[in-house]
Write a protein that holds these residues in place. Structure first.
Motif, PDB file in Angstrom:
ATOM      1  N   UNK A 394       0.819  -1.216   0.000  1.00 36.97           N
ATOM      2  CA  UNK A 394       0.000   0.000   0.000  1.00 36.97           C
ATOM      3  C   UNK A 394       0.851   1.263   0.000  1.00 36.97           C
ATOM      4  N   UNK A 395       0.553   2.210  -0.882  1.00 32.61           N
ATOM      5  CA  UNK A 395       1.250   3.509  -0.828  1.00 32.61           C
ATOM      6  C   UNK A 395       0.759   4.336   0.341  1.00 32.61           C
ATOM      7  N   UNK A 443      -5.207  -0.105 -10.955  1.00 30.23           N
ATOM      8  CA  UNK A 443      -4.796   1.279 -10.687  1.00 30.23           C
ATOM      9  C   UNK A 443      -5.655   2.273 -11.447  1.00 30.23           C
ATOM     10  N   UNK A 444      -5.822   3.452 -10.837  1.00 31.24           N
ATOM     11  CA  UNK A 444      -6.432   4.581 -11.515  1.00 31.24           C
ATOM     12  C   UNK A 444      -5.305   5.333 -12.217  1.00 31.24           C
ATOM     13  N   UNK A 445      -5.128   5.066 -13.495  1.00 28.67           N
ATOM     14  CA  UNK A 445      -3.948   5.583 -14.193  1.00 28.67           C
ATOM     15  C   UNK A 445      -3.985   7.096 -14.403  1.00 28.67           C
ATOM     16  N   UNK A 446      -5.140   7.710 -14.159  1.00 27.31           N
ATOM     17  CA  UNK A 446      -5.201   9.171 -14.246  1.00 27.31           C
ATOM     18  C   UNK A 446      -4.595   9.822 -13.008  1.00 27.31           C
ATOM     19  N   UNK A 451       4.798   3.796 -12.883  1.00 26.18           N
ATOM     20  CA  UNK A 451       5.624   2.825 -12.176  1.00 26.18           C
ATOM     21  C   UNK A 451       5.096   2.448 -10.812  1.00 26.18           C
ATOM     22  N   UNK A 452       3.890   2.926 -10.454  1.00 20.75           N
ATOM     23  CA  UNK A 452       3.372   2.632  -9.113  1.00 20.75           C
ATOM     24  C   UNK A 452       3.148   1.133  -8.919  1.00 20.75           C
ATOM     25  N   UNK A 453       2.579   0.454  -9.938  1.00 18.50           N
ATOM     26  CA  UNK A 453       2.299  -0.975  -9.813  1.00 18.50           C
ATOM     27  C   UNK A 453       3.551  -1.790  -9.541  1.00 18.50           C
ATOM     28  N   UNK A 454       4.634  -1.474 -10.227  1.00 16.23           N
ATOM     29  CA  UNK A 454       5.890  -2.202 -10.023  1.00 16.23           C
ATOM     30  C   UNK A 454       6.426  -1.959  -8.618  1.00 16.23           C
ATOM     31  N   UNK A 455       6.299  -0.750  -8.122  1.00 23.68           N
ATOM     32  CA  UNK A 455       6.748  -0.451  -6.757  1.00 23.68           C
ATOM     33  C   UNK A 455       5.884  -1.167  -5.719  1.00 23.68           C
ATOM     34  N   UNK A 487       1.428  -7.716 -18.063  1.00 18.28           N
ATOM     35  CA  UNK A 487       2.308  -7.001 -17.127  1.00 18.28           C
ATOM     36  C   UNK A 487       2.958  -7.929 -16.111  1.00 18.28           C
ATOM     37  N   UNK A 488       2.180  -8.809 -15.474  1.00 17.20           N
ATOM     38  CA  UNK A 488       2.713  -9.620 -14.386  1.00 17.20           C
ATOM     39  C   UNK A 488       3.905 -10.491 -14.793  1.00 17.20           C
TER      40      UNK A 488
END
Length: 569
Positions: A394-395, A443-446, A451-455, A487-488
């Motif tokens: 979680x961010x 993710x909400x890409x807007x 790179x959030x998903x990878x992090x 992606x995965x």
């Protein structure tokens, strides 16, 4: 309850006092600039007189001009100190004026005298008193002016000697030597002295103006605070930002935090942080007991609780870049907020944070648990808040709850970066080990940074491996708004290739038996992007596995670093 007419009058008088102090500040600084300006003109005329018809200051008369400059600067110091004395007294008078109808005159007289003496005795974090600061300003002025004169004279003397040598040999004097000679003229020395004395930040006049403003404001603040404290109906004072407040800094915290349950920016008598820093022109206003609401009392917060709710950009302005990094790393305590960075750094044994900007800003495990921290145990040990946050990936700013609809322990994570609430669950492997399941991550890409998903996934993998999990199970979906199937595998998730896919493999890709083999090449990735579909995947958390190798490859390529002090993932 409404304020009494007397209390309303105090409030109005306080506003007038703020305007009066602002005018005192303007007029005092203007007079101070004029004082130094006149002194500079006297120094310029002294240079011209000593230079004589030749217009040059030589080594032989340098001692005389330095003595005259020193004498003029001493006169400036005496006049400036007198001006400061008057300013302190006037500021204290302005500070007590609002209370003439609510506090006895003898008490106010005592308050005014105490305020001026308080300023003279006050020592800052650097242990310097007002007299020390004034002495430093005067010493700086003497040193910088005398050095300017010496350097100019010596430069001109050397250039003159060089010019004589050229002429003796019948060689034209180079232009640069002529310019160097000019440096020793009375006019040029005057320009140099003026620049070092009057122009720019850090000059003696700039430092004098800063001290004048700070201490006059301190005298007013102290007098106002003590006058307010003498009013039995008051509970404290409210910190007000200056109308000329240019940017977010520590003053914003003082004005917005409700640290005592009296309302935003309200401090009990004797607890106010004003003045918060040098060269400030902020004010306070009295707060009466009847002005404090139930919401104010219920909204009491700690400094850390306040900072956690402040946007990262504003918190950086309040704390400074370095202390903000320490805060986001969970190392800054309440007592360090107003300390100097050098002191904080020594206390926490700070090391440089090698993380990339997005990781540094969003991955500090600063999450909340609206229903309380769930009791999750791994091998008999209860997971901490930080471990739970890391397992979910979680961010910062996420909310984590136990999902009552899961078959086993399931966590639901909410965040504006997510298109839908994300889910994580804990399952047993066939061999009886533990696996983490990423049930949903969209993710909400807007809103989400690149790179959030990878992090998110890398954070999960690092924590899961440390806790002894064997794998992370993932449903890599293909559908509207879902590209996990593609992606995965790039993140290291693997699966055996289904029979129908094996039959479709072109000659150059035959021999691949799983996703990681297939996506090693551009051709394989293009094939899977076109022909692939939703598939159950698994990330092998074993040290050195092909999954780890693929993840490290991705993280390295995108220059992502999630570990604070090693620079590695």
């Amino acid at each position: 309850m409404a304020l009494t007419p007397e209390q309303e009058a105090v409030k109005r008088a306080s506003q007038k006092g703020q305007k009066a102090l602002a005018e005192l500040d303007r007029s005092t600084l203007r007079k101070l600039q004029d004082l130094y300006g006149v002194a500079m003109e006297d120094i310029r005329q002294a240079l011209i007189a000593v230079a004589g018809s030749a217009g040059m200051i030589g080594i032989s008369n340098m001692g005389l001009i330095l003595m005259q400059i020193r004498s003029r600067l001493e006169n400036v110091s005496a006049e400036r100190n007198h001006m400061l004395d008057q300013g302190l007294t006037k500021a204290a008078e302005i500070g007590t004026t609002p209370f003439v109808t609510t506090v006895p005159p003898a008490t106010l007289q005592e308050v005014r005298s105490e305020a001026v003496q308080y300023v003279r005795d006050f020592a800052g974090t650097d242990k310097l008193k007002l007299s020390d600061r004034i002495w430093r300003i005067d010493r700086h002025a003497q040193e910088i002016v005398e050095q300017s004169v010496r350097n100019s004279v010596m430069r001109g003397q050397g250039a003159s000697q060089a010019a004589s040598d050229f002429l003796a040999r019948g060689i034209p004097v180079p232009a640069e030597i002529g310019l160097a000679q000019k440096a020793a003229t009375a006019t040029e020395i005057g320009k140099t002295v003026e620049t070092h004395l009057l122009t720019g930040k850090g000059t003696p006049v700039d430092n004098a103006m800063r001290v004048m403003r700070t201490e006059i404001n301190r005298s007013h603040t102290r007098a106002y605070q003590q006058g307010a404290a003498a009013d039995p109906a008051s509970v404290g004072t409210r910190f007000l930002l200056s109308p000329r407040h240019p940017r977010v800094d520590i003053c914003d915290m003082h004005a917005r935090a409700n640290l005592f349950g009296l309302g935003a920016g309200v401090y009990p008598h004797g607890r106010s942080p004003l003045p918060a820093h040098p060269n400030t022109l902020s004010f306070e206003v009295i707060v009466y007991r009847d002005e404090v609401s139930a919401a104010d009392r219920q909204g009491k917060q700690t400094v850390i609780e306040f900072l956690e709710k402040v946007p990262s950009k504003d918190r950086k302005g309040i704390l400074g870049a370095n202390k903000n990094e320490a805060f986001e790393a969970g190392k800054l305590t309440k007592g360090m907020v107003r300390s100097r960075w050098g002191d904080v750094r020594r206390r926490i044994g700070w090391q440089e944070d090698y993380r990339d900007t997005v990781s540094r800003r969003h991955f500090n495990q600063r999450v909340t648990f609206p229903d309380g921290v769930p009791e999750l145990r791994i091998k008999g040990n209860r997971l901490t808040e930080t471990q739970i946050a890391s397992l979910t990936g979680a961010p910062d700013g996420a909310k984590i709850k136990m999902d009552p609809y899961g078959d086993g322990p399931t966590l639901r994570i909410s965040h504006p970066f997510y298109a839908h609430d994300s889910k994580r669950s804990f399952i047993r492997t066939e061999g009886g080990g533990m696996a983490l399941s990423n049930d949903l991550l969209m993710l909400n890409h807007k809103k989400a940074p690149r790179g959030l998903g990878l992090r998110i996934f890398t954070t999960q993998a690092l924590q899961a491996k440390e806790l002894g999990f064997e794998s992370i199970e993932i449903f890599a979906a293909r559908g509207q708004g879902m590209n996990g199937y593609h992606t995965w595998p790039q993140y290291g998730a693997n699966a055996k290739l289904p029979k129908d896919i094996l039959e479709l493999l072109p000659d150059g890709l035959k021999g691949a038996t799983d996703l990681l083999e297939l996506v090693k090449t551009e051709a394989g990735r293009a094939f899977w992007r076109e022909e692939g579909y939703s598939i159950e995947c698994s990330f092998d958390l074993t040290e050195g596995s092909r999954s780890w190798q693929q993840l490290i490859k991705q993280v390295t390529a995108k220059k992502i670093s999630l570990k604070k002090w090693t620079g590695l993932i």
